[in-house]
Design an enzyme around this catalytic site. Structure first.
Site, mmCIF file in Angstrom:
data_model
loop_
_atom_site.group_PDB
_atom_site.id
_atom_site.type_symbol
_atom_site.label_atom_id
_atom_site.label_comp_id
_atom_site.label_asym_id
_atom_site.label_seq_id
_atom_site.Cartn_x
_atom_site.Cartn_y
_atom_site.Cartn_z
ATOM 1 N N CYS A 75 0.865 -1.179 0.000
ATOM 2 C CA CYS A 75 0.000 0.000 0.000
ATOM 3 C C CYS A 75 0.900 1.226 0.000
ATOM 4 O O CYS A 75 1.705 1.406 0.918
ATOM 5 C CB CYS A 75 -0.890 -0.018 1.248
ATOM 6 S SG CYS A 75 -1.911 1.452 1.472
ATOM 7 N N CYS A 186 -1.027 3.370 -6.790
ATOM 8 C CA CYS A 186 -1.828 2.713 -5.758
ATOM 9 C C CYS A 186 -1.961 1.255 -6.159
ATOM 10 O O CYS A 186 -2.185 0.952 -7.340
ATOM 11 C CB CYS A 186 -3.208 3.376 -5.660
ATOM 12 S SG CYS A 186 -4.392 2.515 -4.587
#
EC number: 5.1.1.3
Length: 265
Positions: A75, A186
């Site tokens: 992440c 992302c």
């Protein structure tokens, strides 16, 4: 269980890290993997750094209790907010984080214009600013926060007209400004590659860092003589949201699995 056969913990704010999990499994098929989806707190991109640090300390502690020999922060937002904190807390534990692929994108661009799709938290971070200063001083970088994309993917929406319209609204302005290299900043966004491929010209490079993270993990484990010699056990999943929701989306993004448990909040 010896240290080599111990599992690797992988976490994300939700299901996006499954894109990284797939790269790790591809490169390191002998490794047993544990995955924590903090979907009860998604998206991280709109949360404060202190909130994310609190979540990551909790998740890291849980993975260590499960015997994880290393941890991957799959992440970008969690990495920029917490990786330094976790490394200080666990100095001898191999930790691998994510960062947008600014260096390879700056090297790849022909037009000199690079676009970055990412969360607000990533784009506003000092770590991202430092990446730009270090690797992209000679190119123009256009950043585009993408609210809504993570939520669509978490809901299992990879193909709807509404998602296509939302994504096009983020991508088309970058193309209009001459972007020929697009960074997926992302870990959720690689699941939109098929839709992106229909949306951008064939000569636009789309870059993410999942494979690079897997290689970095391989290097760190090799340096510590922690690479497993197999065979891997079945991947186990935890989620801070409804386990049935993760069970439903796993076949779309990974593969069918009944090993989905509730993550202790």
């Amino acid at each position: 269980m010896n240290e080599r056969s111990a599992p690797i913990g992988v976490m994300d704010s939700g299901v996006g890290g499954l894109s990284v999990l797939a790269e790790i499994q591809r490169l390191l098929p002998n490794e047993t993997l544990l995955y924590v989806a903090d979907s009860g707190h998604v998206p991280y991109g709109e949360k404060s750094p202190d909130y994310i640090r609190q979540r990551l300390r909790h998740i890291a502690g849980f993975l260590r209790e499960q015997g994880a020999k290393a941890m991957v922060l799959a992440c970008n937002t969690a990495t920029v907010a917490t990786v330094a904190d976790l490394r200080a807390l666990y100095p001898d534990w191999p930790l691998v984080g994510m960062e947008p692929a600014v260096k390879p994108a700056a090297a790849a661009t022909r037009s000199g214009v690079v676009g970055v799709l990412a969360t607000t938290g990533t784009l506003q971070s000092a770590k991202f600013a430092a990446l730009l200063d270090r690797f992209a001083s000679d190119v123009r970088v256009i950043t585009q926060p993408c609210p809504g994309l993570v939520e669509c993917i978490e809901a299992g929406d990879l193909t709807s007209p509404a998602l296509r319209q939302l994504l096009a609204g983020y991508v088309q302005p970058l193309l209009a400004q001459g972007c020929d290299t697009l960074i997926l900043g992302c870990t959720h966004y690689p699941f939109l590659r098929p839709m992106l491929a229909d949306m951008v010209p064939a000569d636009v490079a789309i870059i993410d860092t999942g494979a690079a993270v897997a290689r970095q993990l391989q290097r760190l484990l090799g340096e510590r003589d922690l690479l497993a010699d197999g065979p891997a056990r079945e991947t186990a999943f935890w989620t801070s949201a409804d386990p049935d929701s993760l069970k439903k989306i796993l076949p779309m993004l990974w593969m069918q699995s009944d090993r989905v448990q509730s993550f202790p909040l």
